[in-house]
Design a protein around this motif. Structure first.
Motif, PDB file in Angstrom:
ATOM      1  N   ASN A   1      10.992   5.443 -30.843  1.00  0.00           N
ATOM      2  CA  ASN A   1      11.456   6.705 -31.424  1.00  0.00           C
ATOM      3  C   ASN A   1      10.515   7.857 -31.096  1.00  0.00           C
ATOM      4  OD1 ASN A   1       9.321   5.845 -32.949  1.00  0.00           O
ATOM      5  ND2 ASN A   1      10.359   5.990 -34.939  1.00  0.00           N
ATOM      6  N   ALA A   2       9.894   7.792 -29.920  1.00  0.00           N
ATOM      7  CA  ALA A   2       9.016   8.890 -29.508  1.00  0.00           C
ATOM      8  C   ALA A   2       9.829  10.165 -29.322  1.00  0.00           C
ATOM      9  CB  ALA A   2       8.292   8.531 -28.209  1.00  0.00           C
ATOM     10  N   GLU A   3       9.306  11.281 -29.814  1.00  0.00           N
ATOM     11  CA  GLU A   3      10.016  12.551 -29.698  1.00  0.00           C
ATOM     12  C   GLU A   3       9.922  13.126 -28.289  1.00  0.00           C
ATOM     13  OE1 GLU A   3       8.552  15.213 -32.627  1.00  0.00           O
ATOM     14  OE2 GLU A   3       9.058  13.913 -34.327  1.00  0.00           O
ATOM     15  N   SER A   4       8.791  12.949 -27.638  1.00  0.00           N
ATOM     16  CA  SER A   4       8.610  13.515 -26.307  1.00  0.00           C
ATOM     17  C   SER A   4       7.497  12.776 -25.579  1.00  0.00           C
ATOM     18  CB  SER A   4       8.273  15.012 -26.400  1.00  0.00           C
ATOM     19  OG  SER A   4       7.972  15.550 -25.135  1.00  0.00           O
ATOM     20  N   LEU A   5       7.645  12.696 -24.253  1.00  0.00           N
ATOM     21  CA  LEU A   5       6.608  12.107 -23.405  1.00  0.00           C
ATOM     22  C   LEU A   5       5.833  13.177 -22.649  1.00  0.00           C
ATOM     23  CD1 LEU A   5       8.531   9.058 -21.864  1.00  0.00           C
ATOM     24  CD2 LEU A   5       7.077   9.109 -23.899  1.00  0.00           C
TER      25      LEU A   5
ATOM     26  N   GLY B   1       0.799  -1.220   0.000  1.00  0.00           N
ATOM     27  CA  GLY B   1       0.000   0.000   0.000  1.00  0.00           C
ATOM     28  C   GLY B   1       0.830   1.268   0.000  1.00  0.00           C
ATOM     29  N   GLN B   2       2.106   1.184   0.362  1.00  0.00           N
ATOM     30  CA  GLN B   2       2.966   2.364   0.294  1.00  0.00           C
ATOM     31  C   GLN B   2       3.251   2.737  -1.149  1.00  0.00           C
ATOM     32  OE1 GLN B   2       6.416   1.370   2.718  1.00  0.00           O
ATOM     33  NE2 GLN B   2       5.533   2.396   4.495  1.00  0.00           N
ATOM     34  N   GLU B   3       3.589   3.993  -1.379  1.00  0.00           N
ATOM     35  CA  GLU B   3       3.828   4.492  -2.735  1.00  0.00           C
ATOM     36  C   GLU B   3       5.302   4.829  -2.918  1.00  0.00           C
ATOM     37  OE1 GLU B   3       1.147   7.774  -3.026  1.00  0.00           O
ATOM     38  OE2 GLU B   3      -0.550   6.514  -3.615  1.00  0.00           O
ATOM     39  N   ILE B   4       5.809   4.577  -4.115  1.00  0.00           N
ATOM     40  CA  ILE B   4       7.200   4.840  -4.449  1.00  0.00           C
ATOM     41  C   ILE B   4       7.270   5.607  -5.765  1.00  0.00           C
ATOM     42  CG2 ILE B   4       8.118   2.844  -3.215  1.00  0.00           C
ATOM     43  CD1 ILE B   4       8.144   1.305  -5.818  1.00  0.00           C
ATOM     44  N   ASP B   5       8.368   6.321  -5.981  1.00  0.00           N
ATOM     45  CA  ASP B   5       8.571   7.091  -7.211  1.00  0.00           C
ATOM     46  C   ASP B   5       9.000   6.157  -8.333  1.00  0.00           C
ATOM     47  OD1 ASP B   5       8.055   9.252  -5.615  1.00  0.00           O
ATOM     48  OD2 ASP B   5      10.155   9.868  -5.425  1.00  0.00           O
ATOM     49  N   ILE B   6       8.665   6.550  -9.564  1.00  0.00           N
ATOM     50  CA  ILE B   6       9.044   5.755 -10.737  1.00  0.00           C
ATOM     51  C   ILE B   6       9.622   6.674 -11.812  1.00  0.00           C
ATOM     52  CG2 ILE B   6       7.322   3.967 -10.302  1.00  0.00           C
ATOM     53  CD1 ILE B   6       5.586   5.220 -12.462  1.00  0.00           C
ATOM     54  N   THR B   7      10.441   6.077 -12.675  1.00  0.00           N
ATOM     55  CA  THR B   7      11.021   6.759 -13.827  1.00  0.00           C
ATOM     56  C   THR B   7      10.550   6.059 -15.096  1.00  0.00           C
ATOM     57  OG1 THR B   7      12.988   7.404 -12.570  1.00  0.00           O
ATOM     58  CG2 THR B   7      13.150   7.480 -14.957  1.00  0.00           C
ATOM     59  N   VAL B   8      10.060   6.836 -16.059  1.00  0.00           N
ATOM     60  CA  VAL B   8       9.509   6.297 -17.298  1.00  0.00           C
ATOM     61  C   VAL B   8      10.394   6.744 -18.453  1.00  0.00           C
ATOM     62  CG1 VAL B   8       7.486   6.190 -18.791  1.00  0.00           C
ATOM     63  CG2 VAL B   8       7.198   6.414 -16.310  1.00  0.00           C
ATOM     64  N   SER B   9      10.846   5.789 -19.281  1.00  0.00           N
ATOM     65  CA  SER B   9      11.757   6.088 -20.390  1.00  0.00           C
ATOM     66  C   SER B   9      11.235   5.469 -21.676  1.00  0.00           C
ATOM     67  CB  SER B   9      13.160   5.548 -20.099  1.00  0.00           C
ATOM     68  OG  SER B   9      13.644   6.017 -18.854  1.00  0.00           O
TER      69      SER B   9
ATOM     70  N   THR C   1      16.656  20.992 -28.491  1.00  0.00           N
ATOM     71  CA  THR C   1      16.190  20.121 -27.419  1.00  0.00           C
ATOM     72  C   THR C   1      16.864  20.530 -26.123  1.00  0.00           C
ATOM     73  OG1 THR C   1      15.902  18.277 -28.965  1.00  0.00           O
ATOM     74  CG2 THR C   1      15.974  17.750 -26.621  1.00  0.00           C
ATOM     75  N   VAL C   2      16.095  20.657 -25.065  1.00  0.00           N
ATOM     76  CA  VAL C   2      16.608  20.977 -23.742  1.00  0.00           C
ATOM     77  C   VAL C   2      16.356  19.783 -22.841  1.00  0.00           C
ATOM     78  CG1 VAL C   2      16.468  22.523 -21.766  1.00  0.00           C
ATOM     79  CG2 VAL C   2      16.181  23.436 -24.085  1.00  0.00           C
ATOM     80  N   ASN C   3      17.429  19.288 -22.214  1.00  0.00           N
ATOM     81  CA  ASN C   3      17.353  18.089 -21.384  1.00  0.00           C
ATOM     82  C   ASN C   3      16.839  16.912 -22.209  1.00  0.00           C
ATOM     83  OD1 ASN C   3      18.317  19.533 -19.163  1.00  0.00           O
ATOM     84  ND2 ASN C   3      16.248  20.127 -18.543  1.00  0.00           N
ATOM     85  N   LEU C   4      16.111  15.996 -21.609  1.00  0.00           N
ATOM     86  CA  LEU C   4      15.645  14.802 -22.307  1.00  0.00           C
ATOM     87  C   LEU C   4      14.128  14.702 -22.215  1.00  0.00           C
ATOM     88  CD1 LEU C   4      18.299  12.163 -21.160  1.00  0.00           C
ATOM     89  CD2 LEU C   4      18.125  13.273 -23.376  1.00  0.00           C
ATOM     90  N   PRO C   5      13.408  15.097 -23.256  1.00  0.00           N
ATOM     91  CA  PRO C   5      11.940  14.993 -23.213  1.00  0.00           C
ATOM     92  C   PRO C   5      11.426  13.572 -23.337  1.00  0.00           C
ATOM     93  CG  PRO C   5      12.656  15.810 -25.356  1.00  0.00           C
ATOM     94  CD  PRO C   5      13.887  15.745 -24.493  1.00  0.00           C
ATOM     95  N   SER C   6      12.309  12.616 -23.613  1.00  0.00           N
ATOM     96  CA  SER C   6      11.868  11.224 -23.753  1.00  0.00           C
ATOM     97  C   SER C   6      11.935  10.461 -22.432  1.00  0.00           C
ATOM     98  CB  SER C   6      12.733  10.507 -24.800  1.00  0.00           C
ATOM     99  OG  SER C   6      14.104  10.555 -24.441  1.00  0.00           O
ATOM    100  N   VAL C   7      12.227  11.161 -21.332  1.00  0.00           N
ATOM    101  CA  VAL C   7      12.281  10.548 -20.002  1.00  0.00           C
ATOM    102  C   VAL C   7      11.459  11.398 -19.044  1.00  0.00           C
ATOM    103  CG1 VAL C   7      13.750   9.820 -18.083  1.00  0.00           C
ATOM    104  CG2 VAL C   7      14.564   9.576 -20.440  1.00  0.00           C
ATOM    105  N   GLY C   8      10.650  10.757 -18.222  1.00  0.00           N
ATOM    106  CA  GLY C   8       9.831  11.483 -17.256  1.00  0.00           C
ATOM    107  C   GLY C   8       9.746  10.731 -15.941  1.00  0.00           C
TER     108      GLY C   8
END
Length: 360
Positions: free
Chosen positions: A107-111, A95-103, A152-159
């Protein structure tokens, strides 16, 4: 290139005591890596066109009771296939919540603006330990023009999604098992391990702690979980003076950064270092015939070669030279970090540098 010459310390200072919790980790108390594969939807035409994205989308539609005709290309523009990563902390409860990274893996340009659909996160054993879902926070962005220009600034394909996954399965911890608690030093050292044992035995009594090697120290502990928590709280706040580290010189050959430890010593040696510069200039020369002569105008090249040798820099070191002496010698001749790098490497080859030389 920006060149930096970094020195850890010029004069040896008294060692400060560190808490046991800052220099060790309790054996068996650690986090676990989780990974999953899913889809991000709701993109503004910046999705990918990978074939596995279409296949995943078809499988998702089948689960929702929607059957797509075979051979029909959905031509997705707002969907992207992604991997989801997370770290499951020690003692994490259901039931606890944790952070996640999505990549993005296509060939997606941005998420940016996308939402992650429910994605199971699995551990190394293949079991599902968490479920991830939510709206992405993307720090980067990109823009493109009709002429093909792009920025492009930073990485728009990672959130990231803060608290984007809920824990569904707990990982059993060996913390409450056995008769001992074992501490692992983050910087293995025999002297530090001996000092930890002495501090613990001086606080709890003789023969309560013993060292296995330069890394692990075991302490006799109560079996009751609540007593073990209080016992560990006392131990992790004990202060221990760590041993001085091994003499090291670290050189970053790309940036010119040099880090010299305070325990570095140099045996008697003298080193000279100079530069020879060769310059070649090409000057065009035009040759024309006389007014009534027969011939053509010819252009030839005249080469001028110039050599310039800078004055050599002499480094003289006496016996048992310390870091402070090295700094003074370098400053007196006004040497650049690049020169110092060459000098230190030469001293190491000659066997005069009593330190570990690390080039990265």
């Amino acid at each position: 290139m920006i060149v930096a010459f970094c020195l850890l310390a010029l004069v040896a200072e008294p060692l400060l005591a560190d808490r046991l919790k800052d220099m060790t980790r309790v054996q068996g108390v650690r986090s676990n890596q989780l990974v999953g594969y899913g889809l991000v939807v709701g993109l503004d035409g910046t999705g990918d066109k990978a074939p596995f994205t279409d296949q995943t989308f078809r499988n998702l539609m089948n689960q929702f009771g929607v059957t797509m005709p075979p051979g029909v290309n959905p031509k997705l523009k707002n969907v992207a296939a992604v991997t989801v990563q997370a770290r499951l902390p020690a003692f994490a409860k259901r039931g606890q919540e944790i952070d996640i990274t999505v990549s993005s893996i296509g060939n997606a340009e941005s998420l940016r603006g996308g939402a992650l659909l429910m994605t199971p996160l699995k551990g190394a054993d293949g079991q599902v330990y968490a479920l991830a879902q939510g709206n992405l926070v993307v720090g980067g962005f990109g823009a493109s023009g009709a002429d093909g220009s792009k920025i492009t600034v930073n990485l728009p394909s990672v959130g990231r999604i803060p608290n984007g996954a809920s824990v569904e399965r707990e990982v059993l911890s060996p913390f409450s098992q056995g008769d001992t608690i074992t501490f692992d030093l983050m910087s293995p050292d025999f002297t530090t391990a001996r000092r930890v044992v002495e501090v613990i035995n001086g606080t709890l009594g003789p023969d309560m702690a013993y060292a296995h090697d330069a890394t692990s120290i075991s302490v006799k502990a109560p079996r009751d979980p609540s007593q073990r928590v209080s016992f560990l709280s006392v131990l992790e706040n004990l202060e221990v003076s760590p041993a001085e580290g091994v003499a090291k010189v670290v050189i970053n050959s790309r940036t010119g950064t040099i880090v010299i430890g305070q325990n570095v010593h140099v045996s008697p040696a003298a080193v000279t270092h100079g530069n020879l510069t060769v310059t070649i200039e090409e000057n065009p020369v035009v040759s024309q015939p006389n007014a009534f002569g027969r011939g053509d105008t010819v252009v030839t090249q005249e080469s001028t070669i110039t050599t310039t040798q800078e004055p050599s820099r002499m480094f003289k070191f006496g016996p048992a030279v310390t870091l402070n002496d090295i700094v003074q010698a370098v400053n007196q001749v006004g040497a650049a970090p690049g020169d110092v790098m060459a000098v230190l490497e030469a001293l190491k080859q000659a066997g005069a540098l009593r330190a570990e030389l690390i080039v990265i």
